[in-house]
Scaffold this motif. Structure first.
Motif, PDB file in Angstrom:
ATOM      1  N   VAL A 161     -75.942  38.791-119.792  1.00  0.00           N
ATOM      2  CA  VAL A 161     -74.503  38.563-119.747  1.00  0.00           C
ATOM      3  C   VAL A 161     -73.820  39.469-120.758  1.00  0.00           C
ATOM      4  CG1 VAL A 161     -74.590  36.190-118.898  1.00  0.00           C
ATOM      5  CG2 VAL A 161     -74.701  36.614-121.366  1.00  0.00           C
ATOM      6  N   ILE A 162     -72.652  39.968-120.359  1.00  0.00           N
ATOM      7  CA  ILE A 162     -71.871  40.820-121.248  1.00  0.00           C
ATOM      8  C   ILE A 162     -70.412  40.722-120.831  1.00  0.00           C
ATOM      9  CG2 ILE A 162     -72.136  42.884-119.809  1.00  0.00           C
ATOM     10  CD1 ILE A 162     -72.363  44.509-122.441  1.00  0.00           C
ATOM     11  N   CYS A 163     -69.519  40.667-121.784  1.00  0.00           N
ATOM     12  CA  CYS A 163     -68.091  40.605-121.492  1.00  0.00           C
ATOM     13  C   CYS A 163     -67.585  42.008-121.182  1.00  0.00           C
ATOM     14  CB  CYS A 163     -67.340  40.016-122.684  1.00  0.00           C
ATOM     15  SG  CYS A 163     -65.566  39.845-122.399  1.00  0.00           S
ATOM     16  N   LEU A 164     -66.924  42.144-120.041  1.00  0.00           N
ATOM     17  CA  LEU A 164     -66.408  43.440-119.601  1.00  0.00           C
ATOM     18  C   LEU A 164     -64.895  43.511-119.665  1.00  0.00           C
ATOM     19  CD1 LEU A 164     -68.696  43.908-116.462  1.00  0.00           C
ATOM     20  CD2 LEU A 164     -69.062  44.769-118.783  1.00  0.00           C
ATOM     21  N   ASP A 165     -64.255  42.517-120.266  1.00  0.00           N
ATOM     22  CA  ASP A 165     -62.802  42.494-120.303  1.00  0.00           C
ATOM     23  C   ASP A 165     -62.271  43.716-121.045  1.00  0.00           C
ATOM     24  OD1 ASP A 165     -60.378  41.157-119.670  1.00  0.00           O
ATOM     25  OD2 ASP A 165     -60.176  40.548-121.761  1.00  0.00           O
ATOM     26  N   GLY A 166     -61.309  44.394-120.439  1.00  0.00           N
ATOM     27  CA  GLY A 166     -60.702  45.562-121.066  1.00  0.00           C
ATOM     28  C   GLY A 166     -61.311  46.884-120.658  1.00  0.00           C
ATOM     29  N   LEU A 167     -62.437  46.867-119.922  1.00  0.00           N
ATOM     30  CA  LEU A 167     -63.056  48.109-119.479  1.00  0.00           C
ATOM     31  C   LEU A 167     -62.442  48.586-118.168  1.00  0.00           C
ATOM     32  CD1 LEU A 167     -66.855  47.471-120.106  1.00  0.00           C
ATOM     33  CD2 LEU A 167     -65.314  48.866-121.483  1.00  0.00           C
ATOM     34  N   ARG A 168     -62.359  49.903-117.991  1.00  0.00           N
ATOM     35  CA  ARG A 168     -61.994  50.459-116.696  1.00  0.00           C
ATOM     36  C   ARG A 168     -63.178  50.332-115.744  1.00  0.00           C
ATOM     37  NH1 ARG A 168     -60.833  55.013-119.743  1.00  0.00           N
ATOM     38  NH2 ARG A 168     -62.385  56.132-118.479  1.00  0.00           N
ATOM     39  N   SER A 169     -62.900  50.278-114.452  1.00  0.00           N
ATOM     40  CA  SER A 169     -63.973  50.081-113.478  1.00  0.00           C
ATOM     41  C   SER A 169     -65.023  51.190-113.546  1.00  0.00           C
ATOM     42  CB  SER A 169     -63.392  49.990-112.062  1.00  0.00           C
ATOM     43  OG  SER A 169     -62.709  51.179-111.719  1.00  0.00           O
ATOM     44  N   ASP A 170     -64.586  52.419-113.860  1.00  0.00           N
ATOM     45  CA  ASP A 170     -65.551  53.520-113.896  1.00  0.00           C
ATOM     46  C   ASP A 170     -66.376  53.533-115.181  1.00  0.00           C
ATOM     47  OD1 ASP A 170     -63.515  54.264-115.612  1.00  0.00           O
ATOM     48  OD2 ASP A 170     -63.289  56.298-114.810  1.00  0.00           O
ATOM     49  N   GLU A 171     -66.086  52.610-116.096  1.00  0.00           N
ATOM     50  CA  GLU A 171     -66.853  52.508-117.335  1.00  0.00           C
ATOM     51  C   GLU A 171     -67.912  51.410-117.290  1.00  0.00           C
ATOM     52  OE1 GLU A 171     -63.448  53.722-120.631  1.00  0.00           O
ATOM     53  OE2 GLU A 171     -63.582  51.633-119.963  1.00  0.00           O
ATOM     54  N   VAL A 172     -67.806  50.546-116.281  1.00  0.00           N
ATOM     55  CA  VAL A 172     -68.604  49.323-116.276  1.00  0.00           C
ATOM     56  C   VAL A 172     -70.101  49.598-116.218  1.00  0.00           C
ATOM     57  CG1 VAL A 172     -69.190  47.290-114.895  1.00  0.00           C
ATOM     58  CG2 VAL A 172     -66.802  47.812-115.393  1.00  0.00           C
ATOM     59  N   LEU A 173     -70.532  50.377-115.250  1.00  0.00           N
ATOM     60  CA  LEU A 173     -71.969  50.540-115.028  1.00  0.00           C
ATOM     61  C   LEU A 173     -72.657  51.132-116.257  1.00  0.00           C
ATOM     62  CD1 LEU A 173     -73.651  51.559-111.744  1.00  0.00           C
ATOM     63  CD2 LEU A 173     -74.466  52.548-113.879  1.00  0.00           C
ATOM     64  N   ASP A 174     -72.110  52.195-116.807  1.00  0.00           N
ATOM     65  CA  ASP A 174     -72.724  52.814-117.985  1.00  0.00           C
ATOM     66  C   ASP A 174     -72.732  51.852-119.165  1.00  0.00           C
ATOM     67  OD1 ASP A 174     -73.236  55.163-116.643  1.00  0.00           O
ATOM     68  OD2 ASP A 174     -71.463  56.216-117.410  1.00  0.00           O
ATOM     69  N   HIS A 175     -71.648  51.075-119.306  1.00  0.00           N
ATOM     70  CA  HIS A 175     -71.568  50.132-120.422  1.00  0.00           C
ATOM     71  C   HIS A 175     -72.638  49.052-120.294  1.00  0.00           C
ATOM     72  CE1 HIS A 175     -69.516  47.939-123.654  1.00  0.00           C
ATOM     73  NE2 HIS A 175     -69.693  46.840-122.929  1.00  0.00           N
ATOM     74  N   VAL A 176     -72.808  48.533-119.085  1.00  0.00           N
ATOM     75  CA  VAL A 176     -73.810  47.487-118.861  1.00  0.00           C
ATOM     76  C   VAL A 176     -75.212  48.030-119.072  1.00  0.00           C
ATOM     77  CG1 VAL A 176     -74.810  45.933-117.137  1.00  0.00           C
ATOM     78  CG2 VAL A 176     -72.329  46.170-117.321  1.00  0.00           C
ATOM     79  N   LEU A 177     -75.493  49.175-118.508  1.00  0.00           N
ATOM     80  CA  LEU A 177     -76.825  49.760-118.638  1.00  0.00           C
ATOM     81  C   LEU A 177     -77.161  50.041-120.094  1.00  0.00           C
ATOM     82  CD1 LEU A 177     -79.326  50.729-117.173  1.00  0.00           C
ATOM     83  CD2 LEU A 177     -78.203  52.945-116.820  1.00  0.00           C
TER      84      LEU A 177
END
Length: 223
Positions: A161-177
């Protein structure tokens, strides 16, 4: 710690594994609402839309006036621990959003290991597709993400689990990985603490949306 008069909560049935593990970290975008009538569902909104003071006050008034069952159901969509939801529902009314979020933080800090396990298990129930990482290379990135999720769950025994609030959609995958890879190096106790704090942040984002008073949201049911 929760008051001694908090009602006992029967254990929920455990959930089986779900497919599409790469979607689990997106569950903070689910929409906690209290329907106007039984069976009604609100149209989805955007969790990153921060309410004005007036709309937040209006939504909070409806939340404060909602029936216990309706409030608890909406709160369970914010955090899957029943004791957490019962505690916040039982402490209504809240004078403002800040007071509600402070109470939520306190309840999150007081989660027992069993409460945390319940909340983490609940996070596997709602998955939404990635909205970023389209185009060349995205298939490889998603394949890497699936492998990282599998490695994480094998090591820690629960979903990432990770909070993604405030991220742009194109930043999500790299941030999660990147988050999974970094946290795979944690000891079990350290990762449990990190996961608990991520759940706390996710719950805050969901609560903010819950009282945002979006026009498309169904009104709170008070009886």
């Amino acid at each position: 710690m929760p008051s001694s008069d908090t009602p006992a909560v029967p254990p929920r049935k455990s959930r089986g594994p779900r497919e599409h593990r790469e979607h689990r970290e997106h569950r903070e975008h689910r929409e906690p609402t209290i329907p106007a009538t039984r069976g009604d569902r609100a149209d989805p909104g955007q969790i990153r839309t921060h309410p004005s003071a007036a709309t937040a006050a209006s939504g909070l008034d409806r939340f404060n006036a909602a029936s216990p069952g309706a409030a608890e159901a909406a709160l369970l969509a914010c955090c899957g621990s029943r004791r957490w939801a019962l505690r916040l529902s039982g402490h209504r009314p809240y004078p403002d959003l800040g007071a509600l979020l402070a109470a939520a933080d306190e309840a999150s800090y007081d989660l027992t290991p069993a409460d945390l396990a319940e909340a983490l298990a609940d996070e596997s129930a709602g998955h939404q597709p990635h909205s970023g990482a389209r185009g060349p290379g995205s298939l490889a990135a998603h394949t890497a993400l699936r492998a990282a999720h599998a490695a994480y769950e094998s090591r820690f025994g629960h979903v990432f689990v990770i909070c993604l609030d405030g991220l742009r959609s194109d930043e999500v995958l790299d941030h999660v990985l990147a988050g999974i890879r970094a946290r795979l190096g944690h000891e079990v106790d350290e990762e449990r603490s990190v996961s608990a704090d991520e759940l706390r942040r996710i719950a805050r984002a969901r609560l903010t949306h819950l009282v945002a008073g979006h026009p498309e949201s169904a009104p709170f049911r008070t009886a």
